[in-house]
Design an enzyme around this catalytic site. Structure first.
Site, PDB file in Angstrom:
ATOM      1  N   LYS A  42     -27.083  52.233   7.877  1.00  0.00           N
ATOM      2  CA  LYS A  42     -28.532  52.135   7.732  1.00  0.00           C
ATOM      3  C   LYS A  42     -28.912  51.455   6.498  1.00  0.00           C
ATOM      4  O   LYS A  42     -30.119  50.977   6.309  1.00  0.00           O
ATOM      5  CB  LYS A  42     -29.122  53.686   7.470  1.00  0.00           C
ATOM      6  CG  LYS A  42     -28.690  54.698   8.440  1.00  0.00           C
ATOM      7  CD  LYS A  42     -28.924  56.046   7.896  1.00  0.00           C
ATOM      8  CE  LYS A  42     -28.146  57.013   8.810  1.00  0.00           C
ATOM      9  NZ  LYS A  42     -27.896  58.361   8.094  1.00  0.00           N
ATOM     10  N   GLY A  43     -27.921  51.115   5.462  1.00  0.00           N
ATOM     11  CA  GLY A  43     -28.174  50.598   4.260  1.00  0.00           C
ATOM     12  C   GLY A  43     -28.940  49.168   4.465  1.00  0.00           C
ATOM     13  O   GLY A  43     -29.620  48.946   3.542  1.00  0.00           O
ATOM     14  N   GLU A  97     -26.213  42.876   5.504  1.00  0.00           N
ATOM     15  CA  GLU A  97     -25.270  44.060   4.536  1.00  0.00           C
ATOM     16  C   GLU A  97     -26.074  44.551   3.392  1.00  0.00           C
ATOM     17  O   GLU A  97     -26.756  43.546   2.874  1.00  0.00           O
ATOM     18  CB  GLU A  97     -23.985  43.763   4.489  1.00  0.00           C
ATOM     19  CG  GLU A  97     -23.148  44.705   4.081  1.00  0.00           C
ATOM     20  CD  GLU A  97     -22.941  46.001   4.351  1.00  0.00           C
ATOM     21  OE1 GLU A  97     -23.974  46.860   4.677  1.00  0.00           O
ATOM     22  OE2 GLU A  97     -21.707  46.463   4.805  1.00  0.00           O
ATOM     23  N   ASP A  98     -26.106  45.570   3.067  1.00  0.00           N
ATOM     24  CA  ASP A  98     -26.670  45.933   1.902  1.00  0.00           C
ATOM     25  C   ASP A  98     -25.949  45.677   0.840  1.00  0.00           C
ATOM     26  O   ASP A  98     -26.366  45.106  -0.375  1.00  0.00           O
ATOM     27  CB  ASP A  98     -27.104  47.686   1.951  1.00  0.00           C
ATOM     28  CG  ASP A  98     -25.922  48.508   2.003  1.00  0.00           C
ATOM     29  OD1 ASP A  98     -24.901  47.832   2.250  1.00  0.00           O
ATOM     30  OD2 ASP A  98     -25.989  49.736   2.146  1.00  0.00           O
ATOM     31  N   ASP A 101     -18.667  45.698  -1.481  1.00  0.00           N
ATOM     32  CA  ASP A 101     -17.956  46.245  -2.518  1.00  0.00           C
ATOM     33  C   ASP A 101     -16.560  45.861  -2.457  1.00  0.00           C
ATOM     34  O   ASP A 101     -16.205  44.915  -3.017  1.00  0.00           O
ATOM     35  CB  ASP A 101     -18.551  47.895  -2.569  1.00  0.00           C
ATOM     36  CG  ASP A 101     -18.005  48.653  -3.407  1.00  0.00           C
ATOM     37  OD1 ASP A 101     -17.611  48.276  -4.440  1.00  0.00           O
ATOM     38  OD2 ASP A 101     -17.919  49.959  -3.432  1.00  0.00           O
ATOM     39  N   LYS A 129     -20.507  43.133  -5.566  1.00  0.00           N
ATOM     40  CA  LYS A 129     -19.911  43.798  -6.635  1.00  0.00           C
ATOM     41  C   LYS A 129     -18.561  43.229  -6.600  1.00  0.00           C
ATOM     42  O   LYS A 129     -17.568  43.793  -6.141  1.00  0.00           O
ATOM     43  CB  LYS A 129     -19.723  45.311  -6.283  1.00  0.00           C
ATOM     44  CG  LYS A 129     -20.711  46.239  -7.004  1.00  0.00           C
ATOM     45  CD  LYS A 129     -20.316  47.623  -6.740  1.00  0.00           C
ATOM     46  CE  LYS A 129     -21.347  48.601  -6.908  1.00  0.00           C
ATOM     47  NZ  LYS A 129     -21.003  49.832  -6.418  1.00  0.00           N
ATOM     48  N   ARG A 163     -32.872  56.315  -0.320  1.00  0.00           N
ATOM     49  CA  ARG A 163     -33.304  54.942   0.003  1.00  0.00           C
ATOM     50  C   ARG A 163     -34.369  54.602   0.148  1.00  0.00           C
ATOM     51  O   ARG A 163     -34.799  53.223   0.079  1.00  0.00           O
ATOM     52  CB  ARG A 163     -32.789  54.991   1.723  1.00  0.00           C
ATOM     53  CG  ARG A 163     -31.334  55.407   2.088  1.00  0.00           C
ATOM     54  CD  ARG A 163     -31.114  55.301   3.533  1.00  0.00           C
ATOM     55  NE  ARG A 163     -29.899  55.952   4.056  1.00  0.00           N
ATOM     56  CZ  ARG A 163     -28.727  55.388   4.105  1.00  0.00           C
ATOM     57  NH1 ARG A 163     -28.666  54.086   3.449  1.00  0.00           N
ATOM     58  NH2 ARG A 163     -27.695  55.982   4.507  1.00  0.00           N
TER      59      ARG A 163
HETATM   60  P1  IMP Z   1     -17.109  48.546   1.110  1.00  0.00           P
HETATM   61  O1  IMP Z   1     -16.354  48.768   2.573  1.00  0.00           O
HETATM   62  O2  IMP Z   1     -16.274  49.105   0.014  1.00  0.00           O
HETATM   63  O3  IMP Z   1     -17.376  47.010   0.819  1.00  0.00           O
HETATM   64  O4  IMP Z   1     -18.388  49.436   1.122  1.00  0.00           O
HETATM   65  C1  IMP Z   1     -19.438  48.767   1.778  1.00  0.00           C
HETATM   66  C2  IMP Z   1     -20.414  50.029   1.858  1.00  0.00           C
HETATM   67  O5  IMP Z   1     -20.213  51.138   0.751  1.00  0.00           O
HETATM   68  C3  IMP Z   1     -21.940  49.356   1.664  1.00  0.00           C
HETATM   69  O6  IMP Z   1     -22.347  49.034   2.912  1.00  0.00           O
HETATM   70  C4  IMP Z   1     -22.664  50.613   1.197  1.00  0.00           C
HETATM   71  O7  IMP Z   1     -23.154  51.364   2.321  1.00  0.00           O
HETATM   72  C5  IMP Z   1     -21.593  51.253   0.320  1.00  0.00           C
HETATM   73  N1  IMP Z   1     -21.909  51.130  -0.891  1.00  0.00           N
HETATM   74  C6  IMP Z   1     -21.036  50.486  -1.811  1.00  0.00           C
HETATM   75  N2  IMP Z   1     -21.259  50.551  -3.202  1.00  0.00           N
HETATM   76  C7  IMP Z   1     -22.444  51.279  -3.028  1.00  0.00           C
HETATM   77  C8  IMP Z   1     -23.412  51.686  -4.246  1.00  0.00           C
HETATM   78  O8  IMP Z   1     -23.221  51.168  -5.458  1.00  0.00           O
HETATM   79  N3  IMP Z   1     -24.283  52.518  -3.718  1.00  0.00           N
HETATM   80  C9  IMP Z   1     -24.637  52.907  -2.555  1.00  0.00           C
HETATM   81  N4  IMP Z   1     -23.792  52.567  -1.501  1.00  0.00           N
HETATM   82  C10 IMP Z   1     -22.706  51.811  -1.772  1.00  0.00           C
HETATM   83 MG    MG Z   2     -23.487  49.748   4.202  1.00  0.00          MG
END
Ligand code: IMP
Ligand code: MG
Length: 177
Positions: A42-43, A97-98, A101, A129, A163
């Site tokens: 949903k982000g 994508e939001d 990470d 990040k 959100r």
């Molecule tokens: P990844 O697979 O670790 O890159 O995570 C991606 C998902 O984790 C993002 O699409 C977000 O939904 C969530 N996410 C990562 N960091 C944050 C944060 O600082 N705040 C809120 N959601 C996060």
């Molecule tokens: Mg997300």
């Protein structure tokens, strides 16, 4: 909600300015390519709604729902909760994508979509990040590089809350510890 926020990291004005720049860049790069934007729910929902109004090219939109994140730590496991409603073979795909990470989610998604033979796959993210990256993946368009702090607002949640904050803020540690 505001009392749970330690500080505003990115203001509403800064967000609009940067999202409009990214929209203009996509407009330049995808003219006559009829791209399909794929929002990762949903982000993505607020970022995508704003971004699309700055993209002045003929295009279509679709959405996927993916879960990979529980609380403040990535589980590493990715599941597809909602798939695309249209085929993407031969299309120029732009994933919206939001936040990028660890990169585990997008890396999985990219491979999952690659099998359907799109003409190209591009990644547009609101935030990046890079310090926490585990998977070998990068964003083609990124609005903001952010430090290793847990952020909420403008679509991003902590346990489905916050959100609807109009800015991006750092959550107080006491909220999630
Ligand atoms: P990844 O697979 O670790 O890159 O995570 C991606 C998902 O984790 C993002 O699409 C977000 O939904 C969530 N996410 C990562 N960091 C944050 C944060 O600082 N705040 C809120 N959601 C996060
Ligand atoms: Mg997300």
């Amino acid at each position: 909600m505001e009392k749970d926020i330690e500080r505003i990291l990115i203001s509403e004005e800064e967000i609009q300015k940067r999202v409009s720049e990214i929209g203009a860049a996509i407009t330049r790069d995808f003219r006559d390519k009829d791209p399909v934007f794929i929002g990762v729910l949903k982000g993505c929902f607020i970022f995508m709604a704003d971004l699309m109004r700055y993209v002045d090219v003929k295009c279509s939109m679709d959405f996927m729902a993916v879960s990979s994140y529980k609380g403040t730590t990535s589980t590493g496991a990715v599941s597809i909760d909602k798939d695309l409603s249209q085929p993407i073979e031969g299309r120029h795909v732009i994933i919206v994508e939001d936040i990028l990470d660890s990169g585990v989610t997008l890396n999985y998604l990219k491979q999952y979509l690659q099998v359907r033979k799109p003409a190209s796959i591009t990644i547009a993210t609101l935030m990046d990040k890079p310090s926490r990256r585990k998977a070998d993946i990068y964003a083609d368009y990124s609005c903001f590089e952010v430090p290793d702090a847990f952020v909420v607002g403008y679509g991003l949640d902590y346990n489905q809350r916050y959100r609807n904050l109009p800015y991006i803020g750092v959550l107080k540690e006491e909220i999630y510890s």
